[in-house]
Structure formats: structure tokens, C-alpha cells
Write a protein that holds these residues in place. Sequence first.
Motif, PDB file in Angstrom:
ATOM      1  N   LEU A 265       5.008  12.474  -0.128  1.00  0.00           N
ATOM      2  CA  LEU A 265       4.164  11.310  -0.438  1.00  0.00           C
ATOM      3  C   LEU A 265       3.612  11.454  -1.854  1.00  0.00           C
ATOM      4  O   LEU A 265       3.219  12.547  -2.255  1.00  0.00           O
ATOM      5  N   PHE A 266       3.549  10.344  -2.585  1.00  0.00           N
ATOM      6  CA  PHE A 266       3.110  10.387  -3.991  1.00  0.00           C
ATOM      7  C   PHE A 266       2.265   9.156  -4.297  1.00  0.00           C
ATOM      8  O   PHE A 266       2.630   8.037  -3.931  1.00  0.00           O
ATOM      9  N   ASP A 267       1.135   9.369  -4.982  1.00  0.00           N
ATOM     10  CA  ASP A 267       0.265   8.241  -5.346  1.00  0.00           C
ATOM     11  C   ASP A 267       0.233   8.021  -6.857  1.00  0.00           C
ATOM     12  O   ASP A 267      -0.647   7.332  -7.367  1.00  0.00           O
TER      13      ASP A 267
ATOM     14  N   GLN B 215       1.220   1.366  -4.151  1.00  0.00           N
ATOM     15  CA  GLN B 215       0.143   2.344  -4.381  1.00  0.00           C
ATOM     16  C   GLN B 215       0.618   3.750  -4.023  1.00  0.00           C
ATOM     17  O   GLN B 215       0.240   4.720  -4.660  1.00  0.00           O
ATOM     18  N   TRP B 216       1.411   3.839  -2.964  1.00  0.00           N
ATOM     19  CA  TRP B 216       1.924   5.131  -2.504  1.00  0.00           C
ATOM     20  C   TRP B 216       3.414   4.989  -2.172  1.00  0.00           C
ATOM     21  O   TRP B 216       3.828   3.938  -1.666  1.00  0.00           O
TER      22      TRP B 216
ATOM     23  N   LEU C 211       6.460   7.081   0.018  1.00  0.00           N
ATOM     24  CA  LEU C 211       6.821   8.178   0.920  1.00  0.00           C
ATOM     25  C   LEU C 211       8.345   8.296   0.939  1.00  0.00           C
ATOM     26  O   LEU C 211       9.028   7.350   1.359  1.00  0.00           O
TER      27      LEU C 211
ATOM     28  N   HIS D 131       7.492   5.135  -7.042  1.00  0.00           N
ATOM     29  CA  HIS D 131       6.104   4.769  -7.330  1.00  0.00           C
ATOM     30  C   HIS D 131       6.018   3.881  -8.567  1.00  0.00           C
ATOM     31  O   HIS D 131       5.191   2.962  -8.629  1.00  0.00           O
TER      32      HIS D 131
ATOM     33  N   VAL E  76      -4.435   7.094   3.338  1.00  0.00           N
ATOM     34  CA  VAL E  76      -2.970   7.072   3.460  1.00  0.00           C
ATOM     35  C   VAL E  76      -2.390   8.445   3.848  1.00  0.00           C
ATOM     36  O   VAL E  76      -1.571   8.518   4.772  1.00  0.00           O
ATOM     37  N   PRO E  77      -2.792   9.558   3.212  1.00  0.00           N
ATOM     38  CA  PRO E  77      -2.192  10.847   3.628  1.00  0.00           C
ATOM     39  C   PRO E  77      -2.481  11.182   5.095  1.00  0.00           C
ATOM     40  O   PRO E  77      -1.614  11.731   5.785  1.00  0.00           O
TER      41      PRO E  77
ATOM     42  N   THR F 265       0.859  -1.184   0.000  1.00  0.00           N
ATOM     43  CA  THR F 265       0.000   0.000   0.000  1.00  0.00           C
ATOM     44  C   THR F 265       0.894   1.233   0.000  1.00  0.00           C
ATOM     45  O   THR F 265       0.626   2.215  -0.698  1.00  0.00           O
ATOM     46  N   LEU F 266       1.954   1.155   0.812  1.00  0.00           N
ATOM     47  CA  LEU F 266       2.845   2.298   0.997  1.00  0.00           C
ATOM     48  C   LEU F 266       4.250   1.788   1.231  1.00  0.00           C
ATOM     49  O   LEU F 266       4.433   0.808   1.964  1.00  0.00           O
TER      50      LEU F 266
ATOM     51  N   TYR G 194       1.988  15.031  -1.796  1.00  0.00           N
ATOM     52  CA  TYR G 194       1.578  15.562  -0.491  1.00  0.00           C
ATOM     53  C   TYR G 194       2.856  15.782   0.315  1.00  0.00           C
ATOM     54  O   TYR G 194       3.643  14.847   0.470  1.00  0.00           O
TER      55      TYR G 194
END
Length: 278
Positions: A202-204, A183-184, A186, A178, A242-243, A147-148, A209
Motif C-alpha cells: 500500500l502506498f499513499d 489517494q492510496w 494497493l 499512485h 486506510v491502512p 480513496t483507494l 505499508y
Amino acid sequence: MTFLPVTPPGQTPLRVMTIAGSDSGGGAGIQADLRTFALLGVHGLVAVTAVTVQNSMGVKGFHEIPLDVIAGQIEAVASDIGLQAAKTGMLASSEILATIADAWRNQGLAGTVPLVVDPVCASMHGDPLLHPTGLDAYRTELFPLATLITPNLDEVRLLVDIEVVDSHSQHEAARALHALGPQWALVKGGHLRSSPNSPDLLFDGTEFYAFDATRVETGHDHGAGDTLAAAIASALAHGYRVPDAVAFGKRWVTECLRAAYPLGHGHGPVSALFRLGS
Ligand code: PLP
């Protein structure tokens, strides 16, 4: 800060699993994860991947747990107790990484349970915690299930060969990470010495973010990365986006850094014990 909702006594709390190594000094690894889980009110589940021989001065060596025992731990708890999120820490070898990816898929956890992958490569003293072939296993086996992912700048360099020195290169690194399938991604900026802050990005795949916190000047930051990932996983178990989970984890680890204490003759750990008050 505001903490996570707490389950009333006698009721089953949310369960979060750590798949990571043991730190005999009690500062990082599984020991740090379980402290954060407990003090955030979630029930911690464990799959031990390796036992390190470690104190505040560094890692003297480690013993890898047999692959069937690692897979067995995940299967045993997933099939009985169930879990709402997981995080990984020290995974030691490409074989262990592949075993975890297999177990994650075989238990039907892929795509249903949030997975935070902290790609631990070395201790803060530079002692290796991952065989070099493990880097490729992160890229191809585990990141696509994540997920991250939460690499620090040293791990970013090893994983995507980008030296993050400023905001521009941090954005470039987030895109490259990514593209490996999580998915994300950081990109933690705590090691960005040119900045007075600790800027995380953070990037999706579409949006960036930014998370900033004043850098806490302490010589005692052992276990900071583990603690951040454990707090993020706990928030994800509660259904945070997530954020929001990253923002929560960043606040948590900042408080743990402020509460860090000396231990032994070297680096002391960040401390979730601040939550107990004084
Ligand atoms: N030992 C174990 C078992 C870990 O999992 C980690 C980090 O994940 C470390 C040591 C290194 O922690 P630090 O970089 O904070 O020294």
C-alpha cells in the motif's frame, strides 16, 4: 479475527454501495459484495452496471445496463438513503466509467465518501470484463476520485505497463499507480507466484505499508478481489484509516479463502458464509 462493530436490531446500520456487475453463478461481483456487506453488518446498496452470463467455468457474455439507469441508481440511493462508503467492480466500458465519475461528483460524494476502485479487467478465466478503452477511463476519470485503488498484478500490467516480479517492481508499480491520482494505491501480490505468501503493498505517495498473509492454496478463489474490496469499503464506512481497513480486508478475505467451496464443474467461490459458524 475481530469483526466490525454491529448495529443493534431496529437501528439503521452504516450503508455501503457496490457499483458492479452481476454474476449469475453467485460467486463474484455484486453477489459476493452483498454477502460480505451482510456478514459484516453493513447495509448494502447497489448500482448494477452489467449482467454477466456466467457459471463456474467462465463468463459466456454480458449485457451492459443503460447509462441513465446506472446514474439513476446512484442518484436515487445517494439522495435518499445516503452512504458512508462505496466500491466499484466490473464497469465494462469507458462510457460506464465516465457516467459513474459524473454521478459521483454530481451527488457531492467526491471528497466526502470513501471510494474503493477495484479496476476489474478480466475474469480469472481470462474472459474480458472491460472494453480496452476502459483502461484510459480508469486512469483519467475514476482513479482521481478514488480513496483507494486495488489492482491485481494483471491489472497493474495493463494500467501502468509494469511487470511485477519481486518487491522492487511492486514498489515501482505502486508509485506509478499512485501518480494516476488516487489517494492510496494497493498493489495486490496474490498472483505473485514466486512468493509463498500473498504480499500486498500500500502506498499513499509518501509511505509504504506491507501486508503479508500465507497464501491459501485453494482451487476455489472466484470473487476474492471483490470480497477484499467490499470488506475494505465496509471498514472505511466505520471510519477506519486506510491502512487499518486494508489490514482488516486482508484478514477477512484470507478467512473467506479458507472457507472456499467447490461449485459446479470449474472454480468455486470464496465464502463469507464462514462467519455464520458451523
Ligand atoms: N464477474 C463479475 C461480475 C465480477 O465483478 C468479477 C470480478 O470482479 C468477476 C466475474 C471475476 O471474478 P474472478 O476474477 O474472481 O473470476
